[in-house]
Design an enzyme around this catalytic site. Structure first.
Site, PDB file in Angstrom:
ATOM      1  N   HIS A 158      -8.058  -0.868   5.765  1.00  0.00           N
ATOM      2  CA  HIS A 158      -8.340  -2.128   6.440  1.00  0.00           C
ATOM      3  C   HIS A 158      -8.948  -3.103   5.420  1.00  0.00           C
ATOM      4  O   HIS A 158      -9.821  -2.705   4.642  1.00  0.00           O
ATOM      5  CB  HIS A 158      -9.316  -1.892   7.601  1.00  0.00           C
ATOM      6  CG  HIS A 158      -9.624  -3.143   8.357  1.00  0.00           C
ATOM      7  ND1 HIS A 158      -8.732  -3.703   9.244  1.00  0.00           N
ATOM      8  CD2 HIS A 158     -10.707  -3.962   8.329  1.00  0.00           C
ATOM      9  CE1 HIS A 158      -9.256  -4.806   9.746  1.00  0.00           C
ATOM     10  NE2 HIS A 158     -10.455  -4.986   9.207  1.00  0.00           N
ATOM     11  N   ASN A 212       0.831  -1.214   0.000  1.00  0.00           N
ATOM     12  CA  ASN A 212       0.000   0.000   0.000  1.00  0.00           C
ATOM     13  C   ASN A 212       0.862   1.260   0.000  1.00  0.00           C
ATOM     14  O   ASN A 212       0.521   2.256  -0.639  1.00  0.00           O
ATOM     15  CB  ASN A 212      -0.964   0.004   1.192  1.00  0.00           C
ATOM     16  CG  ASN A 212      -2.189  -0.834   0.914  1.00  0.00           C
ATOM     17  OD1 ASN A 212      -3.008  -0.485   0.067  1.00  0.00           O
ATOM     18  ND2 ASN A 212      -2.306  -1.970   1.599  1.00  0.00           N
TER      19      ASN A 212
HETATM   20  C1  GRF Z   1      -3.152  -4.571   4.060  1.00  0.00           C
HETATM   21  O1  GRF Z   1      -4.037  -5.635   3.819  1.00  0.00           O
HETATM   22  C2  GRF Z   1      -3.841  -3.489   4.865  1.00  0.00           C
HETATM   23  O2  GRF Z   1      -5.192  -3.356   4.549  1.00  0.00           O
HETATM   24  C3  GRF Z   1      -3.684  -3.981   6.270  1.00  0.00           C
HETATM   25  O3  GRF Z   1      -2.391  -4.544   6.313  1.00  0.00           O
HETATM   26  C4  GRF Z   1      -2.024  -4.980   5.004  1.00  0.00           C
HETATM   27  C5  GRF Z   1      -0.730  -4.294   4.676  1.00  0.00           C
HETATM   28  O4  GRF Z   1      -0.194  -4.750   3.481  1.00  0.00           O
HETATM   29  N1  GRF Z   1      -3.897  -2.912   7.220  1.00  0.00           N
HETATM   30  P1  GRF Z   1       1.028  -3.976   2.828  1.00  0.00           P
HETATM   31  O5  GRF Z   1       2.135  -3.931   3.866  1.00  0.00           O
HETATM   32  O6  GRF Z   1       0.554  -2.615   2.430  1.00  0.00           O
HETATM   33  O7  GRF Z   1       1.427  -4.813   1.631  1.00  0.00           O
END
Ligand code: GRF
Length: 221
Positions: free
Chosen positions: A113, A18
């Site tokens: 989330h 993300n």
């Molecule tokens: C994602 O699924 C986010 O929604 C949750 O933790 C995960 C993080 O993934 N809060 P990344 O580290 O961004 O790949």
């Protein structure tokens, strides 16, 4: 674009896909925000590599080095202040932020989330969804309040749950939507197109294009 860009601090603990979506979005000259700092509580988080590769300040504040949550958060806040951060984006940050922390960034802390909140807050949201047998899952970007995944919702996207899904396949389908949704929601928040309205949010009617994008694919117009 000549307008000033909002300065984001992205808090991470893991892989940072993300974060990558935000780095890619902020690399576009017309995006209204830039990543001023990436901060991880986990020294080995791959997200830190992503930040360095993008030429963004990467900092570690390891919670294990502090005797209390207050001391840990004071150190985090010190880094964010030094980097001139105005908005905080939690992106897989595995520590709960306190009410005192939130007071330093009123209405300016966002989280993503992997569920359609208010269903399945907390850890292992995708597993919770599979165990409950829902047929539609998804992700939510919301303002952070003192609860766990309870803050006012900015945007959501839905994906189908398929009969053969396991946690990995469902998580991957949701994650693809997360990467689309988070940059969109951040853009709306920092431009004021989405604002807080008690326990809900209001989308500026002038951004109908974006409001449409806040619905999941296939939703009625
Ligand atoms: C994602 O699924 C986010 O929604 C949750 O933790 C995960 C993080 O993934 N809060 P990344 O580290 O961004 O790949």
């Amino acid at each position: 674009m000549s307008a000033r860009r909002a300065r984001l601090g992205v808090l991470v603990s893991g892989g940072g896909s993300n974060l990558q979506a935000l780095l890619d979005a902020t690399a576009q000259p017309d995006y209204p925000a830039e990543v001023a700092c990436v901060l991880s509580n986990v020294p080995t988080a791959f997200a830190l590599e992503r930040a360095r590769k993008a030429g963004v300040r990467a900092e570690v504040v390891d919670h294990k080095g502090f005797g209390s949550k207050a001391d840990f958060e004071a150190a985090v806040l010190g880094v964010l202040a030094d980097a001139g951060v105005e908005w905080v984006c939690l992106a897989g940050f595995m520590r709960l932020v306190s009410a005192d922390f939130l007071k330093r960034f009123p209405g300016r802390v966002l989280n993503i989330h992997p569920s359609l909140l208010p269903a399945f807050p907390g850890l292992h949201a995708q597993k919770q969804a599979l165990e409950r047998g829902v047929k539609v899952a998804g992700c939510t970007v919301h303002y952070v309040d003192a609860g766990t995944d309870t803050g006012p919702i900015i945007a959501q996207a839905a994906v189908p749950v398929l009969p053969d899904d396991d946690e990995a396949s469902l998580s991957a389908r949701i994650l693809a939507e997360e990467h689309r949704l988070y940059p969109l929601a951040v853009r709306l928040a920092v431009t004021g197109a989405v604002t807080l309205d008690g326990s809900r949010t209001k989308v500026d009617a002038r951004v109908t294009g974006d409001a449409g994008a806040l619905r999941s694919p296939g939703a009625p117009k």
